[in-house]
Design a protein around this motif. Structure first.
Motif, PDB file in Angstrom:
ATOM      1  N   ILE A   1       0.868  -1.177   0.000  1.00  0.00           N
ATOM      2  CA  ILE A   1       0.000   0.000   0.000  1.00  0.00           C
ATOM      3  C   ILE A   1       0.904   1.225   0.000  1.00  0.00           C
ATOM      4  CG2 ILE A   1      -1.872   1.203   1.193  1.00  0.00           C
ATOM      5  CD1 ILE A   1      -2.750  -1.485   2.317  1.00  0.00           C
ATOM      6  N   ASP A   2       1.527   1.470  -1.151  1.00  0.00           N
ATOM      7  CA  ASP A   2       2.501   2.560  -1.280  1.00  0.00           C
ATOM      8  C   ASP A   2       1.777   3.885  -1.544  1.00  0.00           C
ATOM      9  OD1 ASP A   2       1.792   1.689  -3.833  1.00  0.00           O
ATOM     10  OD2 ASP A   2       3.811   1.829  -4.652  1.00  0.00           O
ATOM     11  N   SER A   3       1.021   4.305  -0.544  1.00  0.00           N
ATOM     12  CA  SER A   3       0.197   5.509  -0.652  1.00  0.00           C
ATOM     13  C   SER A   3       1.018   6.788  -0.734  1.00  0.00           C
ATOM     14  CB  SER A   3      -0.776   5.588   0.529  1.00  0.00           C
ATOM     15  OG  SER A   3      -0.084   5.490   1.752  1.00  0.00           O
ATOM     16  N   ASP A   4       2.321   6.683  -0.518  1.00  0.00           N
ATOM     17  CA  ASP A   4       3.205   7.842  -0.657  1.00  0.00           C
ATOM     18  C   ASP A   4       3.890   7.897  -2.019  1.00  0.00           C
ATOM     19  OD1 ASP A   4       4.743   5.579  -0.172  1.00  0.00           O
ATOM     20  OD2 ASP A   4       6.134   6.595   1.187  1.00  0.00           O
ATOM     21  N   HIS A   5       3.611   6.921  -2.886  1.00  0.00           N
ATOM     22  CA  HIS A   5       4.197   6.909  -4.230  1.00  0.00           C
ATOM     23  C   HIS A   5       3.625   8.097  -5.012  1.00  0.00           C
ATOM     24  CE1 HIS A   5       4.971   5.690  -8.380  1.00  0.00           C
ATOM     25  NE2 HIS A   5       5.893   4.867  -7.899  1.00  0.00           N
ATOM     26  N   PRO A   6       4.468   8.850  -5.734  1.00  0.00           N
ATOM     27  CA  PRO A   6       3.974  10.039  -6.448  1.00  0.00           C
ATOM     28  C   PRO A   6       2.782   9.770  -7.367  1.00  0.00           C
ATOM     29  CG  PRO A   6       6.366   9.978  -6.491  1.00  0.00           C
ATOM     30  CD  PRO A   6       5.919   8.677  -5.878  1.00  0.00           C
ATOM     31  N   GLN A   7       2.788   8.633  -8.036  1.00  0.00           N
ATOM     32  CA  GLN A   7       1.686   8.325  -8.948  1.00  0.00           C
ATOM     33  C   GLN A   7       0.379   8.099  -8.177  1.00  0.00           C
ATOM     34  OE1 GLN A   7       2.634   5.052 -11.543  1.00  0.00           O
ATOM     35  NE2 GLN A   7       1.239   5.778 -13.128  1.00  0.00           N
ATOM     36  N   VAL A   8       0.472   7.452  -7.025  1.00  0.00           N
ATOM     37  CA  VAL A   8      -0.711   7.214  -6.188  1.00  0.00           C
ATOM     38  C   VAL A   8      -1.225   8.535  -5.627  1.00  0.00           C
ATOM     39  CG1 VAL A   8      -1.572   6.056  -4.111  1.00  0.00           C
ATOM     40  CG2 VAL A   8       0.025   4.853  -5.626  1.00  0.00           C
TER      41      VAL A   8
END
Length: 195
Positions: free
Chosen positions: A18-25
């Protein structure tokens, strides 16, 4: 990682999948929620985007951490139920709503012969859904089957209003037995790889 209890604050930080800090997300979450003024409208907008913009494909079964990341699902444009639930959780967290993946075992009475042969069963072990903390309660949302798939196979699309659980229908549009929940495994901070 074991379940962290029901404290919603535990389900806001990013996780391995759950990479909610990924720029795309982060960018996608912001673009989908910028016109909404409350958490219910945000959750509903995110749900329908994941349900319909990411095509359901049970044959794209890759259980590696890299493939299950929310950002990877955005890039792929298709996924099975677990990565779709992970993506919804990541988008919710990126927009400030606590969310966590839930895991259950379901029997799909309408699964294809090809899928039953591949799995040696009509039971989908480790089916994924998303649980979102909205209005002071945890609400389940299942963004698995996109609207085109439902139309093609005569399935009832899962609607989500942000206040009531959205779980698989027991019957299809023709009244045939469809989904049966067999076992609830729990809700987690991230994908429970240890299970």
């Amino acid at each position: 990682m074991p379940p962290l209890g029901d404290d919603p604050q535990n389900y806001l930080p990013p996780g391995p999948c759950i990479d909610s800090d990924h720029p795309q997300v982060v960018t996608l979450a912001a673009s989908l929620t910028r016109t909404h003024s409350n958490e219910i409208d945000n959750a509903v907008a995110l749900y329908y985007w994941v349900r319909d913009a990411i095509r359901y494909n049970p044959y794209a079964l890759d259980t590696t951490r890299d493939a299950l990341r929310a950002s990877a699902t955005i890039a792929a444009g298709e996924a099975w139920c677990v990565p779709k639930a992970v993506l919804l959780a990541a988008l919710c967290r990126a927009s400030g709503s606590p969310a966590r993946p839930g895991i259950a075992d379901v029997r799909n009475h309408l699964s294809t012969a090809r899928l039953r042969a591949q799995m040696n069963s009509d039971v989908f072990h480790f089916h994924g859904y998303c649980s979102i903390f909205i209005g002071g309660q945890w609400v389940k949302a299942t963004p698995a089957f996109n609207i085109e798939l439902c139309s093609k196979f005569g399935l009832q699309p899962l609607e989500f209003d942000g206040m009531n659980d959205s779980l698989y229908h027991e019957f299809d549009c023709a009244g045939n037995r469809h989904m049966e929940y067999i076992r609830e495994r729990g809700e987690y901070f991230d994908v429970p790889f240890e299970e």
